[in-house]
Design a protein around this motif. Structure first.
Motif, PDB file in Angstrom:
ATOM      1  N   LYS A   1       0.525  -1.548  -0.236  1.00 26.90           N
ATOM      2  CA  LYS A   1      -0.046  -0.045   0.487  1.00 26.90           C
ATOM      3  C   LYS A   1       0.404   1.103   0.074  1.00 26.90           C
ATOM      4  N   PRO A   2       0.342   2.157  -0.639  1.00 25.94           N
ATOM      5  CA  PRO A   2       1.740   3.657  -0.942  1.00 25.94           C
ATOM      6  C   PRO A   2       1.198   4.088   0.538  1.00 25.94           C
ATOM      7  N   ILE A   3       2.325   4.734   1.386  1.00 22.20           N
ATOM      8  CA  ILE A   3       2.543   5.542   1.777  1.00 22.20           C
ATOM      9  C   ILE A   3       1.990   7.284   1.461  1.00 22.20           C
ATOM     10  N   GLY A   4       1.915   7.742   2.725  1.00 18.56           N
ATOM     11  CA  GLY A   4       1.213   8.740   2.945  1.00 18.56           C
ATOM     12  C   GLY A   4       0.040   9.930   2.554  1.00 18.56           C
ATOM     13  N   ASN A   5       0.209   9.949   1.631  1.00 14.51           N
ATOM     14  CA  ASN A   5      -0.858  11.324   1.291  1.00 14.51           C
ATOM     15  C   ASN A   5      -1.749  11.189  -0.369  1.00 14.51           C
ATOM     16  N   SER A   6      -2.543   9.964   0.097  1.00 14.04           N
ATOM     17  CA  SER A   6      -2.956   9.149  -1.584  1.00 14.04           C
ATOM     18  C   SER A   6      -4.350   9.976  -2.579  1.00 14.04           C
ATOM     19  N   SER A   7      -4.552  11.113  -2.405  1.00 13.53           N
ATOM     20  CA  SER A   7      -5.812  11.770  -2.957  1.00 13.53           C
ATOM     21  C   SER A   7      -5.566  12.047  -4.465  1.00 13.53           C
TER      22      SER A   7
END
Length: 137
Positions: free
Chosen positions: A131-137
């Protein structure tokens, strides 16, 4: 028991091996269903299943003698197993043969342990990409 072994030898050599070559005799397996297996460690690379069976035969009826080999090279891994028909025979063989020399090497004899369940040793399988780390908007 000696008569049973001799009858088994004669059946084996007359039916399967008319030339009478020195092969391990076919033992008539007992129908009790319970066998007692010994682990044999420290075997020489020159040890064969026949010599292993012969060395342990003086302590009782050997149902099977196997040497574990490497799949790639087909060479002995240095250990094997011997199956006896009764617990008394297996215990006597363990007591007498542990620490003795066989084919120039000291062997170690113990009661064989049951195989571990390999399913418990397997690592879990990954369930997709991380899963990607950080803000994924």
């Amino acid at each position: 028991m000696a008569a049973l072994r001799e009858a088994s030898r004669r059946l084996f050599f007359s039916a399967r091996n008319p030339a009478g070559a020195a092969m391990r005799p076919l033992l008539l397996a007992q129908s009790r269903g319970i066998t007692h297996k010994l682990f044999i460690g420290g075997l020489s690379q020159f040890a064969t299943e026949d010599t292993l069976a012969e060395a342990f035969a003086r302590y009782g009826q050997v149902l099977e003698a196997t040497i574990v080999t490497d799949k790639m090279t087909n060479r002995s891994k240095g250990f094997g197993f011997v199956k006896f028909a009764s617990e008394e025979e297996a215990n006597k063989a363990r007591d007498e043969m542990n620490g003795k020399v066989l084919n120039g090497r000291v062997i170690y004899v113990d009661i064989a342990k049951a195989k571990q369940d390999r399913a418990t040793d397997v690592l879990p399988i990954a369930s997709g990409p991380p899963k990607p780390i950080g803000n994924s908007s």
